[in-house]
Motif scaffolding. Sequence first.
Motif, PDB file in Angstrom:
ATOM      1  N   ASN A 150       0.817  -1.212   0.000  1.00 56.81           N
ATOM      2  CA  ASN A 150       0.000   0.000   0.000  1.00 56.81           C
ATOM      3  C   ASN A 150       0.853   1.266   0.000  1.00 56.81           C
ATOM      4  O   ASN A 150       2.022   1.251   0.373  1.00 56.81           O
ATOM      5  CB  ASN A 150      -0.976  -0.017   1.175  1.00 56.81           C
TER       6      ASN A 150
ATOM      7  N   ARG B  57      -6.723  -1.270  -5.611  1.00 60.47           N
ATOM      8  CA  ARG B  57      -7.758  -1.035  -4.613  1.00 60.47           C
ATOM      9  C   ARG B  57      -7.557   0.334  -3.965  1.00 60.47           C
ATOM     10  O   ARG B  57      -6.428   0.798  -3.825  1.00 60.47           O
ATOM     11  CB  ARG B  57      -7.727  -2.116  -3.529  1.00 60.47           C
TER      12      ARG B  57
ATOM     13  N   SER C 199      -2.728  -1.437  -3.255  1.00 62.26           N
ATOM     14  CA  SER C 199      -3.717  -0.606  -2.553  1.00 62.26           C
ATOM     15  C   SER C 199      -3.208   0.831  -2.450  1.00 62.26           C
ATOM     16  O   SER C 199      -2.054   1.055  -2.099  1.00 62.26           O
ATOM     17  CB  SER C 199      -3.983  -1.141  -1.144  1.00 62.26           C
TER      18      SER C 199
END
Length: 237
Positions: A8, A60, A32
Amino acid sequence: MRTGLDLNCDMGESFGIYRYGADQEMMPLITSANIACGFHGGDARVMRETAALARAYGVRVGAHIGLPDREGFGRRFMQMSPNEVYEISLYQLGALEAFLRVEGMTMAHVKLHGALYMMAAGDKELSDAFAEAVHAFNPLLSVYTLPGCETVTSASRLGLNVVYEYFADRPYTSGKVKMFGWTPEEIGSPTEIAARVAVMLEDPAYADIGTICVHSDTNGAPAIMGAIRDRVTQEAL
């Protein structure tokens, strides 16, 4: 790459004429994106553009919720009541949701930013307020946070899915992250960071880590994330 391991990045933090982070270069390397929602950073245009970029790369998206502190980039600790934390969390979730809806995307997770991240991690009332806002908004959202902190307890109590986070571009001492006041020497080179992540993933104490963060505004962030991807992929072969 270890099965289910998420990479992420905190991004979308530019606003107005101010530019922060290597978002364009980071997006192809991550799974992410934590998009700033206009308080510590980000604005309407940047949120829209970052959401569209994430959709283009199949990344995402989560809401990156911070304190109302652009001057301090959300890194200054502020006196906040539980009600205020609830309200600013709900406000920022709603702001990002509007842009995701237009892009035909669904919000996947939520992550606090900077000082608010650490404030909630150590304060039950603030973590409860944050978790209650997330649950009221969408109980299916995952919460990214540090293992063993108050945010974990509050989110778990409400049945929210918790994903334990490791900060690749921050130094750790005795298992605790040094979020502020670090130096580039403490972080190390991309190769050194990737090696540290590989060691972490082999350590039983970190067996529950589900996501690894590299901040978009860290110097050399794309090289760091690229090295992590390469090293973790090799370890999985």
